[in-house]
Scaffold this active site. Sequence first.
Site, PDB file in Angstrom:
ATOM      1  N   HIS A  44      10.493 -35.539  44.923  1.00 22.06           N
ATOM      2  CA  HIS A  44       9.205 -36.232  44.864  1.00 22.06           C
ATOM      3  C   HIS A  44       8.644 -36.198  43.433  1.00 22.06           C
ATOM      4  CE1 HIS A  44       5.072 -37.315  46.342  1.00 22.06           C
ATOM      5  NE2 HIS A  44       4.704 -36.554  45.317  1.00 22.06           N
ATOM      6  N   GLU A  45       8.653 -35.024  42.841  1.00 16.04           N
ATOM      7  CA  GLU A  45       8.077 -34.890  41.494  1.00 16.04           C
ATOM      8  C   GLU A  45       8.864 -35.692  40.462  1.00 16.04           C
ATOM      9  OE1 GLU A  45       5.210 -33.728  41.095  1.00 16.04           O
ATOM     10  OE2 GLU A  45       5.084 -32.959  43.143  1.00 16.04           O
ATOM     11  N   HIS A  67       7.718 -39.079  40.073  1.00 12.16           N
ATOM     12  CA  HIS A  67       6.600 -39.220  39.124  1.00 12.16           C
ATOM     13  C   HIS A  67       7.116 -39.203  37.688  1.00 12.16           C
ATOM     14  CE1 HIS A  67       3.534 -39.008  42.152  1.00 12.16           C
ATOM     15  NE2 HIS A  67       3.748 -37.743  42.474  1.00 12.16           N
ATOM     16  N   HIS A  98       2.217 -42.777  43.919  1.00  7.56           N
ATOM     17  CA  HIS A  98       2.383 -42.551  45.356  1.00  7.56           C
ATOM     18  C   HIS A  98       2.525 -43.844  46.125  1.00  7.56           C
ATOM     19  CE1 HIS A  98       0.637 -38.345  44.823  1.00  7.56           C
ATOM     20  NE2 HIS A  98       1.941 -38.286  44.957  1.00  7.56           N
TER      21      HIS A  98
HETATM   22  C1  7FY Z   1       1.924 -33.704  44.372  1.00  9.36           C
HETATM   23  C2  7FY Z   1       1.986 -34.423  43.142  1.00  9.36           C
HETATM   24  O1  7FY Z   1       3.028 -34.991  42.865  1.00  9.36           O
HETATM   25  C3  7FY Z   1       0.887 -34.514  42.266  1.00  9.36           C
HETATM   26  O2  7FY Z   1       0.988 -35.132  41.220  1.00  9.36           O
HETATM   27  C4  7FY Z   1      -0.343 -33.855  42.616  1.00  9.36           C
HETATM   28  C5  7FY Z   1      -0.406 -33.234  43.893  1.00  9.36           C
HETATM   29  C6  7FY Z   1       0.647 -33.156  44.728  1.00  9.36           C
HETATM   30  N1  7FY Z   1       0.516 -32.557  45.910  1.00  9.36           N
HETATM   31  S1  7FY Z   1       1.579 -31.529  46.481  1.00  9.36           S
HETATM   32  O3  7FY Z   1       2.026 -30.646  45.447  1.00  9.36           O
HETATM   33  O4  7FY Z   1       0.915 -30.897  47.602  1.00  9.36           O
HETATM   34  C7  7FY Z   1       2.917 -32.368  47.115  1.00  9.36           C
HETATM   35  C8  7FY Z   1       2.713 -33.232  48.137  1.00  9.36           C
HETATM   36  C9  7FY Z   1       3.793 -33.887  48.695  1.00  9.36           C
HETATM   37  C10 7FY Z   1       4.179 -32.152  46.618  1.00  9.36           C
HETATM   38  C11 7FY Z   1       5.261 -32.810  47.196  1.00  9.36           C
HETATM   39  C12 7FY Z   1       5.071 -33.679  48.235  1.00  9.36           C
HETATM   40  C13 7FY Z   1       6.169 -34.345  48.867  1.00  9.36           C
HETATM   41  C14 7FY Z   1       6.003 -35.575  49.486  1.00  9.36           C
HETATM   42  C15 7FY Z   1       7.051 -36.192  50.122  1.00  9.36           C
HETATM   43  C16 7FY Z   1       8.277 -35.584  50.201  1.00  9.36           C
HETATM   44  C17 7FY Z   1       8.462 -34.357  49.600  1.00  9.36           C
HETATM   45  C18 7FY Z   1       7.401 -33.733  48.942  1.00  9.36           C
HETATM   46 ZN    ZN Z   2       3.008 -36.682  44.167  1.00  3.56          ZN
END
Ligand code: 7FY
Ligand code: ZN
Length: 467
Positions: free
Chosen positions: A219-220, A223, A229
Amino acid sequence: MSSLKMLPLLLLLHMQLSKAFLPPSQHKEEKNMKIVQNYLEKFYQLPKNRRQPTTENSDSVMVEKLKVMQRFFRLNVTGKPNEETLEMMQKPRCGVPDSKGFMLTPGSPKWEHNNLTYRIINNPQQLSKADVEAAIKKAFQVWSDASPLGFTVSEGKADIDIAFVQRVHGDNSPFDGPNGILAHAFQPGQGIGGDVHFDIEETWTSTSENYNLFLVAAHEIGHSLGLSHSSDPGALMYPNYAFSEPSTYLLPQDDINGIQAIYGPSDNPIQPTGPSAPTACDPRLTFDAITTFRGEILFFKDKYFWRRHPQLRRVDLNFISLFWPSLPSGIQAAYEDFERDLVFLFKGNKYWALNGYDIQQGYPKDISNYGFPSNVQAIDAAVSYRTKTYFFVNNQFWRYDNRRQSMEPGYPQSIASTFQGIKSRIDAVFQKNNFFFFFSGSRYYAFDLNGHRITRVGRSIQWLNCR
Ligand code: 7FY
Ligand code: ZN
Ligand code: CA
Ligand code: ZN
């Protein structure tokens, strides 16, 4: 970081107070109810604009959603919006875009070269260096498989630095300790651009336990590559964490569309395609398994299930993993044992017993426990009726005595001989009001257990309120 936004809590919805949530101070409680309502609507698919907010049922839906939320954040599972729950709901989380599907980072930043490098700076406590490397490598591979990008490990300076850090760590986005924010990443660019930070105070895992490092890293990295998102609940770039099995993980179609919108198609001659959420009203829709569940009906499909309320006839789509994190996708059969208040789910030669939201100890077990011969390695459909359970496999069925806990003699029998009119293999079956509802392809057949005949045939998707 532009994606760190406070939840918009100002949407004013008319809400009456329920008994379960009665206030010490009416005003404050009303405000809290709005926070809860908005949060659950946003992240837990709580139905919006419910007409009669004080009916027993809408309360129980809210209580169940609250429990799921509390379980997710490892709070006490009370079903009540207590202080710790409200506190968690008011923490900043990733905002949800209101458009459909994937979104690019504002300004459309992207990497100008396709051969990117990364470096893992340090390790969390719970995972070995090898486990972290494997998780990160696999997370990059998810994106390289679907795009022209390639990723290699660098010993020195790299495009993407990956670090496990805590609290205040020098980028104006401090972490918050266990749960809440798990990680963050910077959009493509020089210096800190593209870098990924994980909250070192989380329990990082390579299993279904919270939180799976591979999934969060994937996921990260989205980004880091320029994606924001997505509003598609099945997307990797959806703001909420949901577990999926890493060993069989496929990048969802919405994310493939997103990464290819930035970097173009993959070099692979066979273009990758990925899963997308099933559309309820697609006439070709078939079900994996169906069961009643404490008065509701669950329709399983891939990693999702629809839940239908019998009287309200409301249907909602949920992730299997949000309710039962360690269950796999692709459930093949399911039945409810009313006497024991258990639901049994089957996949391949394994089965699980659920008591509400709890998976019973000692599962999964092997279906040979039921007394199937060893050549039966999977079940098409199952249903329980008056202390017996019927198991359907190809064109045959077995009958199991729930009380004696043994298969009845004289089975298997042919389905067509007992259930006249059921000709092809069945996908799913459930029992309600002395009817077996058989599902085969896009049709269902209502079989009257008293009259021993089919009394109605219809389209499967009618059960999801489609025409
Ligand atoms: C995630 C994020 O990418 C940001 O920039 C700020 C806050 C975030 N929230 S998190 O760390 O709680 C998070 C939420 C969802 C991290 C990962 C995921 C995720 C979503 C889909 C699949 C796997 C992980
Ligand atoms: Zn995110
Ligand atoms: Ca955290
Ligand atoms: Zn950081």
